[in-house]
Design an enzyme around this catalytic site. Structure first.
Site, PDB file in Angstrom:
ATOM      1  CG  HIS A   1       0.654  90.843 -38.423  1.00 25.23           C
ATOM      2  ND1 HIS A   1      -0.146  91.904 -38.715  1.00 25.23           N
ATOM      3  CD2 HIS A   1       1.892  91.350 -38.206  1.00 25.23           C
ATOM      4  CE1 HIS A   1       0.571  93.014 -38.687  1.00 25.23           C
ATOM      5  NE2 HIS A   1       1.806  92.707 -38.380  1.00 25.23           N
TER       6      HIS A   1
ATOM      7  N   GLY B   1     -14.099 103.082 -51.585  1.00 28.18           N
ATOM      8  CA  GLY B   1     -14.667 101.757 -51.752  1.00 28.18           C
ATOM      9  C   GLY B   1     -15.975 101.564 -51.002  1.00 28.18           C
TER      10      GLY B   1
ATOM     11  NE  ARG C   1     -22.660 102.706 -45.434  1.00 32.17           N
ATOM     12  CZ  ARG C   1     -23.383 101.787 -44.823  1.00 32.17           C
ATOM     13  NH1 ARG C   1     -23.895 100.770 -45.508  1.00 32.17           N
ATOM     14  NH2 ARG C   1     -23.601 101.845 -43.519  1.00 32.17           N
TER      15      ARG C   1
ATOM     16  CG  HIS D   1     -13.768  91.782 -51.467  1.00 26.48           C
ATOM     17  ND1 HIS D   1     -13.573  90.417 -51.472  1.00 26.48           N
ATOM     18  CD2 HIS D   1     -13.962  92.148 -52.770  1.00 26.48           C
ATOM     19  CE1 HIS D   1     -13.627  89.975 -52.715  1.00 26.48           C
ATOM     20  NE2 HIS D   1     -13.864  90.999 -53.524  1.00 26.48           N
TER      21      HIS D   1
ATOM     22  CB  THR E   1     -12.808  86.383 -50.356  1.00 29.06           C
ATOM     23  OG1 THR E   1     -12.632  87.167 -51.549  1.00 29.06           O
ATOM     24  CG2 THR E   1     -13.965  85.411 -50.550  1.00 29.06           C
ATOM     25  CB  ALA E   2     -10.190  90.781 -50.694  1.00 31.83           C
ATOM     26  N   GLY E   3     -11.523  91.294 -47.503  1.00 30.41           N
ATOM     27  CA  GLY E   3     -11.516  92.193 -46.360  1.00 30.41           C
ATOM     28  C   GLY E   3     -11.356  93.647 -46.733  1.00 30.41           C
TER      29      GLY E   3
END
Length: 297
Positions: free
Chosen positions: A80, A160, A162, A165, A167-169
């Site tokens: 995915h 949030g 620009r 993150h 590791t979290a994208g």
């Protein structure tokens, strides 16, 4: 107070301890109706039910915190095209009268996820312009491509930071009515056949209205046509199967099994064919009306 569904999708489909922790986080203030885990997609979809406002919103933010802390997208290998640890977070109204409540809740949740240091993009009817309405606008090329577009200043989030993150994208958020996430497997291991069928099935290719589709190859060796049916009352799942059958037949393939991800309205099953069984599906558990009746009882 309005009661809504939420269907957060996380990019984890294997680690049972991590999934148990995510489930605890999501269900602290909401009721779990379903959890669907797929190792090929490396994805788990939670279906939650709760009151708009403090209950459901708090549950989604708690789950987002857990996802950010425990899922590292650098390890993601799913079929995915995910862009984040908490990849997609739709709020779902069941009654048109609750549409505005779902929209307000979605924006509130998006704001709080952005406050965690994760960029959030609004899609669907919450998108800032029509070009940003489709999830594919953000997800084509996965997180790597999204990162390049954000770094170049081509794409700015609604909430949030620009940049993604570390590791979290990033996370995609919307409000919508119920849809059907529905996968059809073929008696073929040819990925190109699945991709061809998906191209003819999806609305953008002149196929069924409101249908999004892509072709994948599963670890079982079967090719899969993975779909989202945006209005499963207007386009029931039986119609999707029959169209897959028509498109696959000239290519030497046929649909042999299907899979439902999450819950669907009862009308989505109208005219469903008996020769393409829906693996693991139980109307008492996966039809929205019957599931909610059981809660009320």
């Amino acid at each position: 107070m309005s009661a809504l569904l939420a269907v957060p999708n996380v990019s984890e489909g294997a680690d049972s301890e991590r999934l148990a922790a995510l489930e605890r986080a999501f269900t602290g203030r909401a009721r779990l109706l379903d959890r669907h885990t797929d190792g090929d997609h490396d994805r788990t979809v939670f279906t939650l039910f709760g009151p708009a406002g403090i209950g459901l919103g708090d549950a989604l933010v708690a789950g987002a915190v857990e996802a950010v802390e425990t899922i590292d997208m650098s390890h993601y290998r799913g079929a995915h095209p995910a862009v984040g640890a908490l990849d997609v977070c739709p709020l779902v109204w069941l009654d048109p009268a609750d549409r505005e409540a779902a929209r307000v809740e979605a924006v509130a949740v998006a704001t709080q996820i952005g406050g965690l240091g994760v960029p959030v993009f609004l899609y669907g009817e919450l998108a800032r312009d029509p070009g940003r309405a489709e999830r594919a606008y953000f997800r084509n090329g996965g997180l790597a491509e999204l990162s390049l577009r954000m770094e170049a200043g081509e794409l700015e989030p609604d909430f949030g930071p620009r940049l993604p993150h570390r590791t979290a994208g990033a996370t995609l958020v919307t409000a919508r009515p119920p849809l059907a996430a529905f996968n059809v497997e073929l008696d073929s291991g040819d990925l190109e056949i699945a991709r061809s069928v998906a191209a003819g099935l999806r609305e953008s290719g002149g196929g069924l209205p409101g249908v999004r589709a892509m072709g994948l190859l599963l670890s079982s060796g079967r090719a899969q046509v993975s779909t989202n049916v945006h209005d499963p009352l207007a386009v029931p799942l039986g119609t999707v199967v029959e169209r897959v059958r028509e498109l696959a037949a000239p290519l030497g393939a046929r649909p042999v099994e299907a899979e439902l991800v999450g819950l669907i309205p009862a009308g989505a099953l109208t005219g469903y064919p008996e020769d393409v069984p829906m693996r693991g599906s139980d109307p008492a558990q996966h039809v929205i009306e019957r599931r909610l009746e059981s809660l009320a009882g």
